[in-house]
Design a protein around this motif. Structure first.
Motif, short mmCIF file in Angstrom:
data_model
loop_
_atom_site.label_atom_id
_atom_site.label_comp_id
_atom_site.label_asym_id
_atom_site.label_seq_id
_atom_site.Cartn_x
_atom_site.Cartn_y
_atom_site.Cartn_z
N GLU A 1 -6.89 0.69 6.82
CA GLU A 1 -6.82 0.96 5.65
C GLU A 1 -5.68 -0.24 5.33
O GLU A 1 -5.88 -1.33 4.00
N CYS A 2 -4.99 -0.86 5.54
CA CYS A 2 -4.03 -1.80 4.92
C CYS A 2 -4.32 -3.47 5.60
O CYS A 2 -4.46 -4.49 5.07
N TRP B 1 -5.44 4.43 9.69
CA TRP B 1 -4.32 3.72 8.96
C TRP B 1 -4.73 2.40 8.94
O TRP B 1 -3.78 1.55 8.23
N ASP C 1 -2.57 10.92 5.65
CA ASP C 1 -2.55 10.61 6.11
C ASP C 1 -2.68 11.87 7.55
O ASP C 1 -1.54 12.73 6.33
N THR D 1 -0.34 4.92 2.40
CA THR D 1 -0.85 5.15 2.20
C THR D 1 -0.42 6.37 2.72
O THR D 1 -0.09 7.82 2.92
N ALA E 1 -4.41 4.60 0.08
CA ALA E 1 -5.08 4.62 0.60
C ALA E 1 -6.40 5.35 -0.06
O ALA E 1 -7.49 5.10 -0.04
N ASN F 1 0.83 -1.07 -0.37
CA ASN F 1 -0.09 -0.08 -0.13
C ASN F 1 0.66 1.36 0.02
O ASN F 1 2.04 0.89 0.12
#
Ligand code: ZN
Length: 413
Positions: A228-229, A225, A88, A85, A131, A83
């Motif tokens: 998201e993963c 966060w 953030d 990010t 994201a 991914n």
């Protein structure tokens, strides 16, 4: 999000025995043997794009590139997802500080990261997902957690009840005090009023003034966060419901063990009712001048800067591989000179018409990698081979050894 250009892996002419990989698992706290399978699913946490790519990042992605290459050498296929990010707090803070649009900052750093990965010969992920591109997946994941009764609201922000996973804490092995301390140091909000447990993790942050937000059934906001993963991994790795875990490898730097990987694993466990990963694998931290290399300390050495200065990317790769991937160490610029001297010698030997026998050294490299990706032992074996060649030993196949070094260690000769 586009991944980066593929990197060719040269096929070996002979079949070498490739034993099952043994690798240190943070959750098990020991080196475990990886089950032999025809297909592995690997999820690696990518960067937040505002200071790509420093040597700490490079060390992490090289570690998982070694893992990827070893799994391929066993004859297996690897599904690999990473991914970015790209929304953030730290990205917004840096963009504000520098007076640039956060989207421009992210785009420029992602470009830099991709070109650094190509230069370092890191095999690209099958899916490289931002994201921002995964907002719908995150919302779907939150809905699943909500159905499981694991979500609550404070104002318009949503939180995950960490203890709805009965195994919460089992991957990171920290005391409650350690968890609280690290949580607050790494972006957590243990003291927020209204939280059911101080460690409960943010799933959805309602839009704040002056910040971006995306429409969703939970209002306008942006994803946390950890979810998201979790959402990206579970969606893009084509989870097989018949397996006992969702994926084979969850990887990242050791600074992600807690809270990030513990939280992602806990959320995934609640959603799928099984352990997230069979193996939790973490790379060590690189420091400079006595401190961990990090954005907050500003003591970063960038791959792109070294490349601009004319350093061969394979020298950078070799310099990092001279350390075991799990070891924390202080970076010294003299390591580049040492790696460069080693590579020069290696390339010179490989260009000779007669070289020392190569079958055994290739087997030694494979054996070293099979034991928790032990690159220092693999490179020491190569040094012995250089010595033997310089002493006039002969009968080897330089082309085959070059291909093995390239395929297994990612060092193009
Ligand atoms: Zn992650």
């Amino acid at each position: 999000m586009n991944s980066w250009a593929s990197v060719a892996i040269p096929p070996l002419q002979k079949a070498f025995r490739v034993p099952p990989l043994r690798i240190f698992d943070t959750a098990a706290q020991k080196i475990s043997e990886v089950e032999v399978k025809p297909l592995y699913r690997m999820y690696i946490c990518g960067i937040t794009p505002y200071d790509a790519t420093h040597l700490g990042h490079a060390n992490t992605y090289l570690a998982f590139d070694l893992l990827h290459r070893y799994l391929l050498a066993t004859g297996a296929k690897v599904k690999f997802v990473e991914n970015i990010t790209d929304i953030d707090d730290p990205l917004l803070e840096r963009a504000n500080r520098d007076g640039i649009d956060w989207r421009d900052l992210a785009a420029s750093q992602i470009d830099l990261f991709r070109s650094d990965m190509v230069a370092l010969h890191v095999l690209p992920p099958d899916h490289y997902i931002g994201a921002v591109d995964a907002i719908d997946l995150v919302v779907q994941a939150i809905s699943k957690l909500e159905l499981a009764g694991s979500v609550y609201k404070i104002d318009n922000d949503l939180y995950f009840k960490v203890h709805s996973d009965t195994k919460f804490g089992s991957r990171s092995h920290l005391s409650q005090d350690q968890m609280l301390k690290i949580f607050s140091e790494r972006g957590g909000d243990p003291d927020r009023a209204g939280k059911q447990d101080p460690l409960d993790a943010l799933l959805w942050l309602a839009q704040r003034p002056g910040e971006p937000g995306w429409e969703s059934k939970y209002g306008i906001g942006r994803p946390g966060w950890h979810i998201e993963c979790c959402a990206i991994a579970l969606n893009y790795l084509d989870i097989d419901p018949t397996f006992s875990t969702s994926i084979d490898f969850q990887g990242g730097g050791s600074d992600l063990i807690f809270p990030h990987h513990e939280m992602s694993a806990a959320q995934s466990k609640v959603m799928n009712n099984k352990e997230f990963a069979s193996h939790y694998v973490h790379a060590g931290m690189i420091g400079l001048d006595g401190e961990k290399m990090s954005k907050s300390k500003g003591n970063l050495v960038f791959v792109s800067q070294l490349l601009r200065e004319g350093v061969d990317a394979m020298v950078i790769r070799t310099a990092l591989l001279r350390h075991h991937y799990r070891s924390d160490h202080m970076w010294q610029n003299s390591e580049l000179d040492e790696a460069s001297a080693f590579l020069d010698e290696l390339r010179l030997c490989l260009s000779r018409p007669d070289v020392a026998p190569t079958d055994q050294i290739i087997s030694e490299i494979i054996a070293a990698l099979s034991q928790d990706l032990n690159t220092p032992i693999a490179l020491a074996a190569l040094q012995n081979w250089i010595t033997a060649t310089n002493e006039g030993k002969s009968g080897g196949d330089a082309g085959e050894l070059s291909r093995a070094i390239d395929a297994l260690l990612g060092i193009a000769i």
